[in-house]
Design a protein around this motif. Sequence first.
Motif, short mmCIF file in Angstrom:
data_model
loop_
_atom_site.label_atom_id
_atom_site.label_comp_id
_atom_site.label_asym_id
_atom_site.label_seq_id
_atom_site.Cartn_x
_atom_site.Cartn_y
_atom_site.Cartn_z
N LEU A 75 26.39 34.84 85.46
CA LEU A 75 27.36 35.19 84.94
C LEU A 75 27.92 36.31 86.48
O LEU A 75 27.14 36.97 86.98
N LYS A 76 29.23 35.91 86.38
CA LYS A 76 29.99 37.00 87.72
C LYS A 76 30.78 38.41 86.81
O LYS A 76 31.95 37.68 86.35
N HIS A 77 30.23 39.62 87.20
CA HIS A 77 31.24 40.36 87.04
C HIS A 77 31.88 40.55 85.45
O HIS A 77 32.79 40.79 85.23
N VAL A 78 31.02 39.82 84.36
CA VAL A 78 31.11 39.68 83.11
C VAL A 78 31.51 41.09 82.52
O VAL A 78 30.65 42.36 82.68
N GLY A 79 32.59 41.41 81.53
CA GLY A 79 32.84 42.41 80.90
C GLY A 79 33.56 41.77 79.10
O GLY A 79 33.86 40.51 79.08
N PHE A 80 33.10 42.84 78.73
CA PHE A 80 33.62 42.80 77.12
C PHE A 80 33.57 43.94 76.15
O PHE A 80 32.91 44.66 76.36
N THR A 81 34.78 43.32 75.27
CA THR A 81 35.35 44.99 74.76
C THR A 81 35.84 44.29 73.63
O THR A 81 36.25 43.02 73.82
N TYR A 82 34.92 45.17 72.82
CA TYR A 82 35.39 44.84 71.22
C TYR A 82 37.21 45.58 70.63
O TYR A 82 37.50 46.31 71.36
N GLN A 83 37.47 44.99 70.29
CA GLN A 83 39.10 44.81 69.94
C GLN A 83 39.71 45.37 70.96
O GLN A 83 40.57 47.05 70.57
N ALA A 84 39.35 44.95 72.28
CA ALA A 84 40.44 45.45 72.99
C ALA A 84 41.44 45.00 72.84
O ALA A 84 42.81 45.02 71.96
N GLY A 85 42.65 46.63 73.88
CA GLY A 85 44.27 46.45 73.62
C GLY A 85 44.33 47.20 72.88
O GLY A 85 45.79 47.54 72.32
N THR A 86 43.87 48.35 70.98
CA THR A 86 43.67 48.70 70.50
C THR A 86 43.07 50.51 70.80
O THR A 86 42.62 50.30 71.60
N PRO A 87 43.37 50.64 70.09
CA PRO A 87 43.39 52.29 70.31
C PRO A 87 41.37 52.07 69.90
O PRO A 87 41.02 53.65 69.65
N PHE A 88 41.02 51.50 68.98
CA PHE A 88 39.30 51.33 68.51
C PHE A 88 38.65 50.62 69.51
O PHE A 88 37.89 50.28 69.47
N ALA A 89 39.36 50.34 70.76
CA ALA A 89 38.85 49.48 72.17
C ALA A 89 36.90 50.38 72.44
O ALA A 89 37.13 51.52 72.53
N ASP A 90 36.19 49.13 72.62
CA ASP A 90 34.59 49.98 72.68
C ASP A 90 34.15 48.63 73.80
O ASP A 90 33.89 47.70 73.44
N GLN A 91 33.99 49.19 74.65
CA GLN A 91 33.75 48.31 75.82
C GLN A 91 32.08 47.99 75.50
O GLN A 91 32.21 49.07 76.16
N ALA A 92 31.46 46.97 75.35
CA ALA A 92 30.24 46.68 75.32
C ALA A 92 28.88 46.10 76.28
O ALA A 92 28.29 46.74 76.81
N ILE A 93 29.98 45.47 77.10
CA ILE A 93 29.37 45.37 78.55
C ILE A 93 30.89 45.39 79.30
O ILE A 93 31.77 45.47 79.72
N ALA A 94 29.89 45.84 80.95
CA ALA A 94 30.51 45.95 81.63
C ALA A 94 30.21 45.96 83.19
O ALA A 94 29.30 46.01 83.86
N ASP A 95 30.85 44.89 83.81
CA ASP A 95 30.98 44.22 85.39
C ASP A 95 29.10 44.01 85.56
O ASP A 95 28.79 44.59 86.13
N PHE A 96 29.42 42.18 84.54
CA PHE A 96 27.62 42.18 84.45
C PHE A 96 27.76 41.41 84.94
O PHE A 96 27.93 39.77 84.96
N SER A 97 26.30 41.10 86.38
CA SER A 97 26.27 40.03 86.97
C SER A 97 25.20 39.93 86.90
O SER A 97 23.84 40.29 86.98
N LEU A 98 24.68 38.03 86.78
CA LEU A 98 23.39 37.95 86.76
C LEU A 98 23.10 36.20 86.72
O LEU A 98 23.79 35.24 86.03
N THR A 99 22.10 35.92 87.40
CA THR A 99 21.29 34.50 87.50
C THR A 99 20.46 34.85 86.88
O THR A 99 19.12 34.95 87.50
N ILE A 100 20.60 33.43 86.15
CA ILE A 100 18.63 32.88 85.71
C ILE A 100 18.76 31.38 85.38
O ILE A 100 19.51 30.53 85.91
#
Length: 292
Positions: free
Chosen positions: A8-33
């Motif tokens: 994972l390289k600088h991963v972000g995820f926002t539910y309902q992105a671009g709406t007034p109900f946007a909720d960022q669940a994952i922010a700038d997440f980097s990880l190697t497994i």
Amino acid sequence: MAVPAIKLKHVGFTYQAGTPFADQAIADFSLTIENGSFTAIVGHTGCGKSTLMQLVDGLLRPTAGEVTVNGQTVTSSSNRRQLAQLRTTTGFVFQLPENQLFAETVLEDVMFGPLNLGQGQEEAQKNASQALATVGISRKLEQSSPFDLSGGQMRRVAIAGVLAMNPAILILDEPTAGLDSLGAKQMMELTSRLHQQGKTILLVTHHMEQVAALADQVVVMNEGRLAFQGSPRELFENQQLLDANSLRWPAAVAFNQLLSEGGVDLPGPVPLTLDELADQLAGQLKGRDHNG
């Protein structure tokens, strides 16, 4: 250089992105497994663990960064076909997976996934029977209704449905939730065997005993961000990190602390499991008997 199982390289995820109900669940997440590893994913409720696993499995598209699974990369611009490609090598066992059972017989339920992958009837049946045997469901139960099984058996049938598709990476989201102590023990023994057979395991759990006993690395999440990645020992010997992320010691570490406060210091590193604690206590007693 070997390709990692997951990157994972600088991963972000926002539910309902671009709406007034946007909720960022994952922010700038980097990880190697790495391939063949056993990784525990921990953190308080709502920290983003399940969302992260859905990104790895291609059920969600990242709104930022890159998710690479076995060399296949998806980004915010990836299409559904590219997302589906991630799922060809991953198997996701959701919480309470037995709620997803639906077929008239155990065998038919487990065959559903292989048939959807385009396997013929004979091949799908063979793979389903092998998967059921792997999870400890006998052949005589194959024609039973899955709803006539015990809770633990239903859970294993649901896992067999994932294993029948032969994923290289297995994601388990709280696999012992709702099981009694025996069922939970059997589930963790099964998970350990699957890892020993070469599966890359990602285990989402709240149980620190499972982390200590099974994982070779642990990922701590906090508010959608990576708070720590390292060995279970590194985590459980860092009280400040545990406190900052609302995590507790496993039982063995807590008991060892009580012993230390009572003036009993065991030799060797801090025991992470009850078996390690028992061995150190036995060694301590044996040493006293010998010296006495």
